[in-house]
Design an enzyme around this catalytic site. Sequence first.
Site, short mmCIF file in Angstrom:
data_model
loop_
_atom_site.label_atom_id
_atom_site.label_comp_id
_atom_site.label_asym_id
_atom_site.label_seq_id
_atom_site.Cartn_x
_atom_site.Cartn_y
_atom_site.Cartn_z
N ASN A 146 20.87 -16.44 94.42
CA ASN A 146 21.87 -15.36 94.40
C ASN A 146 21.86 -14.55 95.69
O ASN A 146 22.41 -13.45 95.73
CB ASN A 146 21.68 -14.47 93.16
CG ASN A 146 20.25 -13.93 93.06
OD1 ASN A 146 19.48 -13.99 94.01
ND2 ASN A 146 19.92 -13.39 91.90
N ARG A 284 15.01 -3.48 96.36
CA ARG A 284 14.30 -2.97 95.19
C ARG A 284 14.27 -1.44 95.28
O ARG A 284 14.01 -0.87 96.34
CB ARG A 284 12.85 -3.48 95.12
CG ARG A 284 12.72 -4.92 94.67
CD ARG A 284 13.20 -5.14 93.22
NE ARG A 284 13.11 -6.52 92.80
CZ ARG A 284 14.14 -7.38 92.80
NH1 ARG A 284 15.34 -7.00 93.19
NH2 ARG A 284 13.98 -8.63 92.39
N GLN A 313 13.46 -0.34 85.70
CA GLN A 313 14.73 -0.78 85.13
C GLN A 313 14.53 -1.16 83.68
O GLN A 313 13.63 -1.95 83.41
CB GLN A 313 15.28 -1.96 85.94
CG GLN A 313 15.73 -1.52 87.33
CD GLN A 313 16.39 -2.61 88.15
OE1 GLN A 313 16.88 -2.34 89.23
NE2 GLN A 313 16.42 -3.82 87.67
N HIS A 332 21.87 -3.03 88.10
CA HIS A 332 21.38 -4.16 88.89
C HIS A 332 22.20 -5.41 88.54
O HIS A 332 21.88 -6.15 87.62
CB HIS A 332 19.90 -4.39 88.58
CG HIS A 332 19.23 -5.33 89.52
ND1 HIS A 332 17.87 -5.42 89.65
CD2 HIS A 332 19.72 -6.24 90.41
CE1 HIS A 332 17.56 -6.33 90.56
NE2 HIS A 332 18.68 -6.85 91.03
P1 NDP Z 1 14.12 -13.85 101.91
O1 NDP Z 1 12.75 -14.23 101.57
O2 NDP Z 1 15.06 -14.87 102.46
O3 NDP Z 1 14.11 -12.63 102.94
C1 NDP Z 1 13.21 -11.60 102.88
C2 NDP Z 1 13.00 -11.09 104.27
O4 NDP Z 1 12.27 -9.87 104.21
C3 NDP Z 1 12.20 -12.04 105.15
O5 NDP Z 1 12.92 -12.24 106.35
C4 NDP Z 1 10.90 -11.27 105.37
O6 NDP Z 1 10.35 -11.43 106.62
C5 NDP Z 1 11.39 -9.84 105.29
N1 NDP Z 1 10.29 -8.89 105.14
C6 NDP Z 1 9.25 -8.93 104.27
N2 NDP Z 1 8.47 -7.85 104.44
C7 NDP Z 1 9.03 -7.11 105.42
C8 NDP Z 1 8.69 -5.90 106.03
N3 NDP Z 1 7.58 -5.24 105.68
N4 NDP Z 1 9.49 -5.42 107.00
C9 NDP Z 1 10.59 -6.10 107.39
N5 NDP Z 1 10.98 -7.28 106.83
C10 NDP Z 1 10.20 -7.77 105.86
O7 NDP Z 1 14.73 -13.23 100.57
P2 NDP Z 1 16.21 -12.82 100.22
O8 NDP Z 1 16.89 -12.32 101.45
O9 NDP Z 1 16.86 -13.88 99.43
O10 NDP Z 1 15.90 -11.61 99.22
C11 NDP Z 1 15.26 -10.44 99.68
C12 NDP Z 1 14.97 -9.50 98.53
O11 NDP Z 1 16.19 -9.03 97.99
C13 NDP Z 1 14.25 -10.14 97.34
O12 NDP Z 1 12.85 -10.20 97.54
C14 NDP Z 1 14.61 -9.22 96.23
O13 NDP Z 1 13.72 -8.13 96.18
C15 NDP Z 1 15.98 -8.71 96.63
N6 NDP Z 1 17.04 -9.35 95.82
C16 NDP Z 1 17.86 -8.55 95.07
C17 NDP Z 1 18.81 -9.10 94.26
C18 NDP Z 1 19.75 -8.24 93.49
O14 NDP Z 1 20.35 -8.72 92.53
N7 NDP Z 1 19.93 -6.99 93.85
C19 NDP Z 1 18.95 -10.56 94.12
C20 NDP Z 1 18.14 -11.31 95.06
C21 NDP Z 1 17.19 -10.71 95.83
P3 NDP Z 1 9.50 -12.69 107.05
O15 NDP Z 1 9.75 -13.77 106.06
O16 NDP Z 1 10.09 -12.93 108.40
O17 NDP Z 1 8.10 -12.20 107.03
#
Ligand code: NDP
Length: 398
Positions: A146, A284, A313, A332
């Site tokens: 998603n 989140r 939530q 959400h």
């Molecule tokens: P990804 O894993 O593709 O992306 C997450 C990114 O966050 C990575 O690039 C990672 O960096 C980066 N990251 C982690 N820690 C840090 C930090 N401390 N500072 C800066 N960047 C950081 O996941 P998605 O993009 O698919 O999803 C991200 C989040 O969105 C999920 O974990 C979830 O919490 C939320 N989400 C919400 C949804 C909703 O319905 N509202 C649905 C889907 C997701 P790197 O890997 O380079 O270390």
Amino acid sequence: MKILCILYDDPKGGMPSNYPLNELPALEKYPDGMSLPTPKGRDFTPGELLGCVSGELGLRKYLEDSGHTLIVTSDKDGEGCVADMELVDADIVISQPFFPYYVTREKMESAPNLKMAITAGIGSDHVDLQAAMDHGVDVVEVTYCNSRSVAEHIVMQILVLVRDFTTQHNIVNDGGWHIADAVSRSYDVEGMHIGTIAAGRIGLDMLRKMKPFDVHLHYMDRHRLPESIEQELGLTFHETVESLVSVCDVINISCPLHPETEHMFNDELISKCKKGAYIINTARGKICDKDAIARACESGQLSGYAGDVWFPQPPPNDHVWRTMPNHGMTPHTSGTSLTAQARYADGVREILECFFAGDEIRNEYLIVQNGDLAGMGAHSYSKGTATGGSEEAAKFKK
Ligand code: NDP
């Protein structure tokens, strides 16, 4: 085996007898080439509600035909709730971030048979990941299912805030036509500086989707994007969150919740934001200090705050984000459109099929495996837990 599945309630009026669209668009694969979920079978019609109790993620026939027991409930919070009672002898627990069952250390320790926690969606912070590592419980999610649904929601919420859609919509609903009231907080997005904390699947897709608005794009991440993408989108990379927030008119948050990101947006960081910035958070709720956000919306340090994620939530009925000025919050929902539900239901079935057959689960789906962060978890999370305070979810009254 016993599979416990916690899903949100059915619609108040019961399951819909029909839906607006007869079919969903067909997608070939995700933008980076990763394939969509590939279960061997499917017992639901894509486009129907699957994430609520009667939808059962389309799993009942498959699980029961294979000799397993499926328990589905939405009663997940407070002492004596059905989920806690059923967890004690469950082998697998399935929950969704939209209506998370908080699998705290205590709950995990009440369930000696528990082998795996599956997130029907993305973001497994509702499971105490440290406890999962300590107790050998694997944690998996349906990576990418998603991400693009959320990126669409982010674009919508940027426009809702900057153009002040809600005020204008309310004027119409109230039978009014006062243009000056409708536009006294309304701007164009064009020319603004838009930045994202994290340019993973969601953050990068949001940047791509915003590019045609002729804006300046910024990002901060733990790993830098390839130079070709930076050039294609004209991105400015920031080493620190502070650097990004000091120049951006719109700040998007798209990193997972883990100990490193919990309460990242507190009074101190918000005071470093460009005066009058807008924040969008679909990652989140707990990445932001809720009271600091509300104070900043009151004072005008923030012009608005929108997103779909809260903590816990459901949030208590008096959660301050329900009533603070200039917010564009939704429940959400961004990752549980009818379109996304079909993908994550397929993904959960793929994971279960692999698990029962003893086949490897895709590396991209892994968060915790064999007592350590693994796969996506090793890349994007840090060790520890973020479930503290989740018992407050019991305060919500329907
Ligand atoms: P990804 O894993 O593709 O992306 C997450 C990114 O966050 C990575 O690039 C990672 O960096 C980066 N990251 C982690 N820690 C840090 C930090 N401390 N500072 C800066 N960047 C950081 O996941 P998605 O993009 O698919 O999803 C991200 C989040 O969105 C999920 O974990 C979830 O919490 C939320 N989400 C919400 C949804 C909703 O319905 N509202 C649905 C889907 C997701 P790197 O890997 O380079 O270390």
